[in-house]
Design a protein around this motif. Structure first.
Motif, mmCIF file in Angstrom:
data_model
loop_
_atom_site.group_PDB
_atom_site.id
_atom_site.type_symbol
_atom_site.label_atom_id
_atom_site.label_comp_id
_atom_site.label_asym_id
_atom_site.label_seq_id
_atom_site.Cartn_x
_atom_site.Cartn_y
_atom_site.Cartn_z
ATOM 1 N N PHE A 1 -1.404 -2.673 -10.722
ATOM 2 C CA PHE A 1 -1.101 -1.497 -9.921
ATOM 3 C C PHE A 1 -2.408 -0.528 -10.202
ATOM 4 O O PHE A 1 -2.757 -0.149 -11.142
ATOM 5 C CB PHE A 1 0.051 -0.679 -10.682
ATOM 6 C CG PHE A 1 0.506 0.632 -9.802
ATOM 7 C CD1 PHE A 1 1.507 0.186 -8.589
ATOM 8 C CD2 PHE A 1 0.084 1.619 -9.951
ATOM 9 C CE1 PHE A 1 1.836 1.411 -7.725
ATOM 10 C CE2 PHE A 1 0.587 2.765 -9.290
ATOM 11 C CZ PHE A 1 1.294 2.641 -8.307
ATOM 12 N N GLN A 2 -3.047 -0.468 -9.005
ATOM 13 C CA GLN A 2 -4.606 0.345 -8.969
ATOM 14 C C GLN A 2 -4.069 1.591 -8.025
ATOM 15 O O GLN A 2 -3.795 1.534 -6.996
ATOM 16 C CB GLN A 2 -5.510 -0.381 -8.639
ATOM 17 C CG GLN A 2 -5.856 -1.938 -9.385
ATOM 18 C CD GLN A 2 -6.713 -2.730 -8.704
ATOM 19 O OE1 GLN A 2 -7.179 -2.376 -7.638
ATOM 20 N NE2 GLN A 2 -7.381 -3.541 -9.558
ATOM 21 N N CYS A 3 -4.620 2.883 -8.411
ATOM 22 C CA CYS A 3 -4.733 4.099 -7.532
ATOM 23 C C CYS A 3 -6.192 4.516 -7.504
ATOM 24 O O CYS A 3 -7.020 4.326 -8.434
ATOM 25 C CB CYS A 3 -3.660 4.894 -8.194
ATOM 26 S SG CYS A 3 -2.099 4.541 -8.333
ATOM 27 N N ASN B 1 0.983 -1.197 -0.060
ATOM 28 C CA ASN B 1 0.009 -0.030 -0.192
ATOM 29 C C ASN B 1 0.940 1.258 -0.041
ATOM 30 O O ASN B 1 1.732 1.283 0.808
ATOM 31 C CB ASN B 1 -1.079 -0.123 1.258
ATOM 32 C CG ASN B 1 -1.896 -1.297 1.204
ATOM 33 O OD1 ASN B 1 -2.279 -1.540 0.027
ATOM 34 N ND2 ASN B 1 -2.122 -1.786 2.301
ATOM 35 N N MET B 2 0.465 2.189 -0.708
ATOM 36 C CA MET B 2 1.402 3.366 -1.017
ATOM 37 C C MET B 2 0.288 4.580 -0.725
ATOM 38 O O MET B 2 -0.788 4.452 -1.292
ATOM 39 C CB MET B 2 1.890 3.587 -2.179
ATOM 40 C CG MET B 2 3.226 2.792 -2.445
ATOM 41 S SD MET B 2 3.502 2.094 -3.998
ATOM 42 C CE MET B 2 2.124 1.034 -4.589
ATOM 43 N N ARG B 3 0.722 5.499 -0.005
ATOM 44 C CA ARG B 3 -0.138 6.834 0.135
ATOM 45 C C ARG B 3 0.467 8.085 -0.316
ATOM 46 O O ARG B 3 1.818 8.206 -0.152
ATOM 47 C CB ARG B 3 -0.661 6.954 1.532
ATOM 48 C CG ARG B 3 -1.566 5.963 2.095
ATOM 49 C CD ARG B 3 -1.857 6.190 3.474
ATOM 50 N NE ARG B 3 -2.941 5.045 4.310
ATOM 51 C CZ ARG B 3 -3.125 4.987 5.305
ATOM 52 N NH1 ARG B 3 -2.778 6.128 6.199
ATOM 53 N NH2 ARG B 3 -4.302 4.234 5.740
ATOM 54 N N GLY B 4 -0.191 9.008 -0.706
ATOM 55 C CA GLY B 4 0.471 10.220 -1.289
ATOM 56 C C GLY B 4 -0.548 11.399 -0.922
ATOM 57 O O GLY B 4 -1.536 11.352 -0.047
ATOM 58 N N LEU B 5 -0.493 12.671 -1.578
ATOM 59 C CA LEU B 5 -1.053 13.803 -1.206
ATOM 60 C C LEU B 5 -2.411 13.807 -1.992
ATOM 61 O O LEU B 5 -3.382 14.479 -1.289
ATOM 62 C CB LEU B 5 -0.391 15.001 -1.669
ATOM 63 C CG LEU B 5 0.890 15.256 -0.891
ATOM 64 C CD1 LEU B 5 1.620 16.598 -1.284
ATOM 65 C CD2 LEU B 5 0.648 15.108 0.554
ATOM 66 N N TYR C 1 -0.361 -2.144 -4.763
ATOM 67 C CA TYR C 1 0.667 -2.636 -5.991
ATOM 68 C C TYR C 1 0.563 -4.099 -5.613
ATOM 69 O O TYR C 1 0.812 -4.565 -4.410
ATOM 70 C CB TYR C 1 2.065 -2.429 -6.079
ATOM 71 C CG TYR C 1 3.123 -3.137 -6.936
ATOM 72 C CD1 TYR C 1 2.897 -2.824 -8.115
ATOM 73 C CD2 TYR C 1 4.079 -4.031 -6.273
ATOM 74 C CE1 TYR C 1 3.671 -3.649 -8.947
ATOM 75 C CE2 TYR C 1 4.642 -4.501 -7.168
ATOM 76 C CZ TYR C 1 4.649 -4.626 -8.635
ATOM 77 O OH TYR C 1 5.488 -5.456 -9.293
ATOM 78 N N GLN C 2 0.355 -5.154 -6.459
ATOM 79 C CA GLN C 2 0.086 -6.416 -6.223
ATOM 80 C C GLN C 2 1.283 -7.085 -6.966
ATOM 81 O O GLN C 2 1.915 -6.383 -7.808
ATOM 82 C CB GLN C 2 -1.064 -7.278 -6.620
ATOM 83 C CG GLN C 2 -2.335 -6.479 -6.123
ATOM 84 C CD GLN C 2 -3.702 -6.867 -6.562
ATOM 85 O OE1 GLN C 2 -3.773 -7.875 -7.573
ATOM 86 N NE2 GLN C 2 -4.793 -6.701 -6.062
#
Length: 274
Positions: free
Chosen positions: A62-64, A46-50, A56-57
């Motif tokens: 890759f899903q956002c 899991n990735m978090r941004g602004l 990402y699997q």
């Protein structure tokens, strides 16, 4: 010359810092899920941004998903968005103003001290932009570190520092360094020499006075002695011819020829510097 090189270096550093800040603002790699303790499954990250949160699997998917409501976000995330956007806007303005105030440009050529002030203003904008981008990066780093060491929080909810935090930190420092160089070059250069290009006029370089400038010119006449001798010989030959042709008044003619005024000798007019 040294101040011009300092300005160019500061300009390119500010431009590089602005690009890094833009990349850090757009990408979602601010916080990355930590695989520690019981959370050792690395199939999903899991990735978090602004602006979005991504998953990402291990299969390559890759899903956002962007945040649906801005008002529903936390106050620190909203403030981080605003500060990063303001930093980018200030950097763009600083680049535009620096293009007017640097010595290598033709804009504001005859403005003198105003060109120096414009370059200093662009350096101040770079400094402000770097400081504004440093605030959300530092705050997010502090929050991630504090959350990571909380013992009451499960491992699946802990995050590590993402790549965008490192990029944002380096970009803010580079932007501030570029702004400091622009401000320093503005202070080092004399106001009288800014805004106009050096040169003493072609073909003489700067700092070299034109030879003979302000000198008084006179004219002199040079008489050649050879021409004087040649003129006397010609007069004598003409006198002898006249004596042979006129037998009656030979004596008077000879006296007239000898007493005749000699022709003026030719001369050369030489004009020079005194």
């Amino acid at each position: 010359m040294a101040s011009a090189a300092l300005e160019l270096m500061g300009f390119f550093l500010g431009l590089l810092g602005m690009l890094g800040t833009l990349v850090a603002t757009v990408l979602p790699y601010w916080q990355i899920s930590a695989h520690i303790g019981s959370n050792i499954v690395t199939a999903v990250a899991n990735m978090r941004g602004l602006w979005m949160e991504c998953v990402y699997q291990s299969t390559g998917a890759f899903q956002c998903e962007t945040y649906n409501s801005m008002l529903a976000l936390s106050s620190d995330l909203q403030a981080s968005r605003a500060l990063m956007v303001i930093s980018i806007v200030l950097s763009v303005l600083a680049i535009a103003i620096a293009a007017l105030g640097m010595q290598c440009t033709l804009c504001l050529e005859g403005a003198g001290a105003a060109k120096s002030r414009v370059a200093g203003a662009s350096g101040g904008l770079f400094l402000a932009a770097g400081f504004l981008s440093l605030i959300p990066v530092s705050w997010t780093t502090h929050e991630v570190v504090q959350t990571f060491y909380r013992p009451d929080l499960p491992s699946s909810m802990k995050f590590e520092l993402g790549e965008c935090l490192y990029v944002g930190l380096a970009s803010s420092l580079i932007t501030m360094l570029g702004g400091g160089m622009l401000s320093a070059s503005c202070c080092d250069e004399q106001d009288g020499l800014r805004g106009r290009r050096p040169g003493g006029g072609y073909p003489y370089p700067a700092g070299v006075s034109v030879p003979g400038a302000g000198a008084r010119t006179t004219s002199q006449t040079y008489h050649n002695p050879a021409l004087h001798a040649g003129g006397a010989a010609n007069a004598a030959s003409r006198g002898q011819a006249m004596v042979r042709s006129s037998s009656h008044d030979s004596q008077s003619t000879a006296r007239d020829v000898q007493g005749a005024k000699k022709p003026a000798a030719a001369g050369y007019d030489i004009t020079g510097y005194v």
